[in-house]
Design a protein around this motif. Structure first.
Motif, short mmCIF file in Angstrom:
data_model
loop_
_atom_site.label_atom_id
_atom_site.label_comp_id
_atom_site.label_asym_id
_atom_site.label_seq_id
_atom_site.Cartn_x
_atom_site.Cartn_y
_atom_site.Cartn_z
N ASN A 1 0.91 -1.31 0.04
CA ASN A 1 0.01 0.24 -0.08
C ASN A 1 1.11 1.30 -0.16
N GLY A 2 0.33 2.18 -0.84
CA GLY A 2 1.06 3.60 -0.92
C GLY A 2 2.30 3.55 -1.83
N VAL A 3 2.33 2.54 -2.72
CA VAL A 3 3.59 2.41 -3.65
C VAL A 3 3.10 3.47 -4.68
N SER A 4 4.03 3.92 -5.09
CA SER A 4 3.75 4.84 -6.30
C SER A 4 3.21 4.29 -7.63
N ALA A 5 1.85 4.72 -8.05
CA ALA A 5 1.10 4.03 -9.18
C ALA A 5 2.10 3.77 -10.41
N HIS A 6 3.24 4.78 -10.48
CA HIS A 6 3.96 4.44 -11.74
C HIS A 6 4.77 3.33 -11.73
N ALA A 7 5.12 2.82 -10.31
CA ALA A 7 5.80 1.73 -10.10
C ALA A 7 5.28 0.32 -10.37
N ILE A 8 3.74 0.48 -10.68
CA ILE A 8 2.84 -1.00 -11.01
C ILE A 8 2.83 -0.88 -12.62
N GLN A 9 3.68 -2.18 -12.83
CA GLN A 9 3.83 -2.09 -14.45
C GLN A 9 3.08 -3.12 -14.99
N ASP A 10 2.68 -3.09 -16.16
CA ASP A 10 2.19 -4.12 -16.90
C ASP A 10 0.78 -4.34 -16.46
N VAL A 11 -0.09 -3.31 -16.11
CA VAL A 11 -1.23 -3.33 -16.04
C VAL A 11 -2.25 -2.33 -16.63
N THR A 12 -3.46 -2.47 -16.68
CA THR A 12 -4.41 -1.63 -17.32
C THR A 12 -5.43 -0.98 -16.22
N TRP A 13 -5.03 0.35 -16.20
CA TRP A 13 -5.89 1.03 -15.48
C TRP A 13 -7.38 1.50 -15.91
N VAL A 14 -8.35 1.26 -15.00
CA VAL A 14 -9.90 1.44 -15.71
C VAL A 14 -10.42 2.46 -14.71
N LYS A 15 -11.14 3.13 -15.45
CA LYS A 15 -11.96 4.35 -14.89
C LYS A 15 -13.52 3.86 -14.68
N SER A 16 -14.02 4.07 -13.81
CA SER A 16 -15.69 3.77 -13.58
C SER A 16 -16.22 4.70 -14.77
N SER A 17 -17.42 4.27 -15.39
CA SER A 17 -18.09 5.03 -16.21
C SER A 17 -19.20 5.83 -15.50
N TYR A 18 -19.14 5.80 -14.16
CA TYR A 18 -20.03 6.68 -13.30
C TYR A 18 -19.28 7.74 -12.86
N SER A 19 -17.92 7.72 -13.19
CA SER A 19 -16.91 9.12 -12.78
C SER A 19 -17.28 10.18 -13.46
N SER A 20 -16.98 11.26 -13.09
CA SER A 20 -17.24 12.56 -13.74
C SER A 20 -16.13 13.16 -14.34
N ALA A 21 -16.06 13.40 -15.63
CA ALA A 21 -14.78 13.98 -16.12
C ALA A 21 -14.55 15.46 -15.65
N GLN A 22 -15.89 15.87 -15.36
CA GLN A 22 -15.77 17.38 -14.65
C GLN A 22 -15.29 17.47 -13.31
N GLY A 23 -14.25 18.14 -13.02
CA GLY A 23 -13.82 18.01 -11.67
C GLY A 23 -12.72 16.93 -11.49
N GLY A 24 -12.50 15.85 -12.22
CA GLY A 24 -11.64 15.09 -12.28
C GLY A 24 -11.74 14.04 -10.95
N ASN A 25 -13.10 13.79 -10.54
CA ASN A 25 -13.35 13.05 -9.39
C ASN A 25 -13.34 11.41 -9.83
N LEU B 1 -4.18 -6.67 -10.54
CA LEU B 1 -2.77 -7.09 -10.27
C LEU B 1 -2.30 -8.33 -10.74
N PRO B 2 -1.09 -8.77 -11.68
CA PRO B 2 -0.90 -10.03 -11.83
C PRO B 2 -0.64 -10.74 -10.48
N GLY B 3 -1.30 -11.96 -10.43
CA GLY B 3 -1.17 -12.65 -9.08
C GLY B 3 -2.43 -12.46 -8.46
N GLY B 4 -3.27 -11.65 -8.66
CA GLY B 4 -4.69 -11.36 -7.95
C GLY B 4 -4.56 -10.11 -7.02
N GLY B 5 -5.76 -9.77 -6.87
CA GLY B 5 -5.70 -8.37 -5.89
C GLY B 5 -5.79 -7.10 -7.14
#
Length: 78
Positions: free
Chosen positions: A5-29, A36-40
């Motif tokens: 926990n708390g690792v830089s997201a940049h350090a997590i390699q070879d994954v695809t980040w997915v944003k919820s379709s419920y998220s608002s582009a306005q305001g960046g929330n 993660l490879p191996g689960g989680g």
């Protein structure tokens, strides 16, 4: 590879980040999640893609999603 926990997201390699379709582009929330490879999963804030990521086991994510589906966190959006 195992991430802490708390690792830089940049350090997590070879994954695809997915944003919820419920998220608002306005305001960046937007919360993004990556399986993660191996689960989680890792979670990050889209406004800070290089910032810290919170890392959870598959069991932890499953418990959270089940509780959310049951409405246990509805008080947070009122």
């Amino acid at each position: 590879m195992q991430y802490c926990n708390g690792v830089s997201a940049h350090a997590i390699q070879d994954v695809t980040w997915v944003k919820s379709s419920y998220s608002s582009a306005q305001g960046g929330n937007c919360v993004e999640v990556a399986a993660l490879p191996g689960g989680g999963a890792a979670f990050r804030h889209s406004r800070h893609p290089q910032g810290p990521a919170l890392v959870y086991t598959a069991a932890e994510v499953g418990a959270f999603l089940a509780a959310a589906k049951d409405g246990e966190f509805d008080h947070l959006t009122r």
